[in-house]
Scaffold this motif. Structure first.
Motif, mmCIF file in Angstrom:
data_model
loop_
_atom_site.group_PDB
_atom_site.id
_atom_site.type_symbol
_atom_site.label_atom_id
_atom_site.label_comp_id
_atom_site.label_asym_id
_atom_site.label_seq_id
_atom_site.Cartn_x
_atom_site.Cartn_y
_atom_site.Cartn_z
ATOM 1 N N ALA A 232 33.874 58.323 33.221
ATOM 2 C CA ALA A 232 35.227 58.545 33.746
ATOM 3 C C ALA A 232 35.985 57.232 33.872
ATOM 4 N N ASP A 233 35.280 56.177 34.296
ATOM 5 C CA ASP A 233 35.931 54.874 34.443
ATOM 6 C C ASP A 233 36.464 54.350 33.121
ATOM 7 N N HIS A 234 35.804 54.720 32.029
ATOM 8 C CA HIS A 234 36.194 54.223 30.704
ATOM 9 C C HIS A 234 36.907 55.292 29.871
ATOM 10 N N ASP A 235 37.360 56.363 30.524
ATOM 11 C CA ASP A 235 38.087 57.440 29.842
ATOM 12 C C ASP A 235 37.283 58.034 28.686
ATOM 13 N N LEU A 236 35.985 58.218 28.910
ATOM 14 C CA LEU A 236 35.109 58.811 27.917
ATOM 15 C C LEU A 236 34.749 60.234 28.349
ATOM 16 N N GLU A 237 34.488 61.073 27.361
ATOM 17 C CA GLU A 237 34.088 62.447 27.652
ATOM 18 C C GLU A 237 32.565 62.545 27.647
ATOM 19 N N TRP A 238 32.028 63.029 28.736
ATOM 20 C CA TRP A 238 30.575 63.143 28.843
ATOM 21 C C TRP A 238 30.048 64.165 27.828
ATOM 22 N N PRO A 239 28.972 63.835 27.089
ATOM 23 C CA PRO A 239 28.455 64.749 26.053
ATOM 24 C C PRO A 239 27.628 65.885 26.651
ATOM 25 N N ALA A 240 28.291 66.773 27.378
ATOM 26 C CA ALA A 240 27.598 67.834 28.113
ATOM 27 C C ALA A 240 26.844 68.777 27.182
ATOM 28 N N ASP A 241 27.438 69.103 26.039
ATOM 29 C CA ASP A 241 26.762 70.014 25.116
ATOM 30 C C ASP A 241 25.471 69.407 24.593
ATOM 31 N N LEU A 242 25.517 68.126 24.221
ATOM 32 C CA LEU A 242 24.316 67.457 23.745
ATOM 33 C C LEU A 242 23.271 67.377 24.845
ATOM 34 N N ALA A 243 23.700 67.084 26.064
ATOM 35 C CA ALA A 243 22.765 67.018 27.187
ATOM 36 C C ALA A 243 22.099 68.368 27.425
#
Length: 263
Positions: A232-243
């Motif tokens: 979130a700090d770096h405006d990135l989207e967490w790879p929830a599907d991969l996780a």
């Protein structure tokens, strides 16, 4: 830290002899200290690098003749060019490590490579955000694929060869936490005491099924839990599907429940 004055005093005689031998060689323009000694960042545990500049028209001849002029500088028990013809790695008969780099014309000014190298990745990343994104995705990919395959095949010795890679992924996350640049030869001042203690507390990586599972999951959990708030700090989207897919693979293939942290 400093130059040749802070390293093993026996190097001083070797350096003086190199200057004498190579200073009389018409093929040589200059000889000086390289590496940490030349940069003034050496400590008592540093070795000596020689940076030699040749006359361009004599460069290849000088390189081909390296066993002869090296022998005149110091006796050695090991002398090879395993990296490149112009880089000579040696161990002297006194147990000193002396590395020699031969340049044509002049010794270039060393500039550290830009960006971030992550684990065994073949490319560098321009920003810590890009490096962080790769580190997390690579950790999850590794868990979903090679980690399971190597465990199931009982290829634990081979599995151990990947330990430096996953530690590289973890240290990338640490850099994203602190905002530090990637370290050079010494690391302790770059990473915090807390970060170094986390690595020290990891389970031992030994060539058994149980130990490789324990070590692999512990590193992965550190990476995931420390990296998630940084996205979130770096405006990135967490790879929830991969996780999610990775957690399912670990459950189905190894009977491991990681849902409390891998999501």
């Amino acid at each position: 830290m400093g130059g040749i004055d802070v390293i093993d005093p026996r190097y001083t005689a070797v350096f003086a002899r190199a200057q004498q031998v190579l200073g009389d060689d018409h093929r040589v323009r200059s000889v000086g200290p390289g590496g940490s000694v030349g940069a003034g960042t050496a400590d008592r545990w540093s070795d000596l690098d020689l940076a030699i500049a040749t006359e361009p028209e004599h460069h290849q001849d000088f390189i081909a003749d390296w066993p002869n002029w090296l022998r005149r500088i110091t006796p050695t028990v090991f002398a090879r060019t395993p990296i490149a013809p112009f880089i000579i790695n040696t161990v002297t008969d006194q147990g000193l490590t002396l590395d020699v780099v031969v340049h044509s014309g002049e010794v270039p000014i060393y500039r550290p490579p830009a960006g971030y190298a992550v684990g065994f990745a073949s490319s560098r990343y321009e920003t810590v955000a890009a490096a962080l994104e790769y580190a997390v995705a690579e950790q999850l990919r590794g868990l979903a694929g090679p980690f399971i395959s190597l465990i199931q095949r009982e290829e634990h010795l081979r599995h151990l060869t990947g330990v430096p890679h996953v530690i590289g992924l973890l240290t990338t996350v640490f850099l994203a936490e602190t905002g530090e640049q990637q370290p050079g030869k010494t690391w302790n001042s770059t990473y915090t005491e807390e970060q170094r203690q986390l690595v020290a507390a990891l389970p031992a990586a030994r060539a058994t099924r149980e130990d490789m599972i324990a070590f692999g999951l512990a590193v992965a959990r550190l990476i995931v839990e420390r990296a998630r708030p940084l996205f979130a700090d770096h405006d990135l989207e967490w790879p929830a599907d991969l996780a999610q897919v990775t957690a399912g693979r670990l459950r189905d293939q190894l009977g491991l429940d990681t849902t409390d942290w891998l999501r």
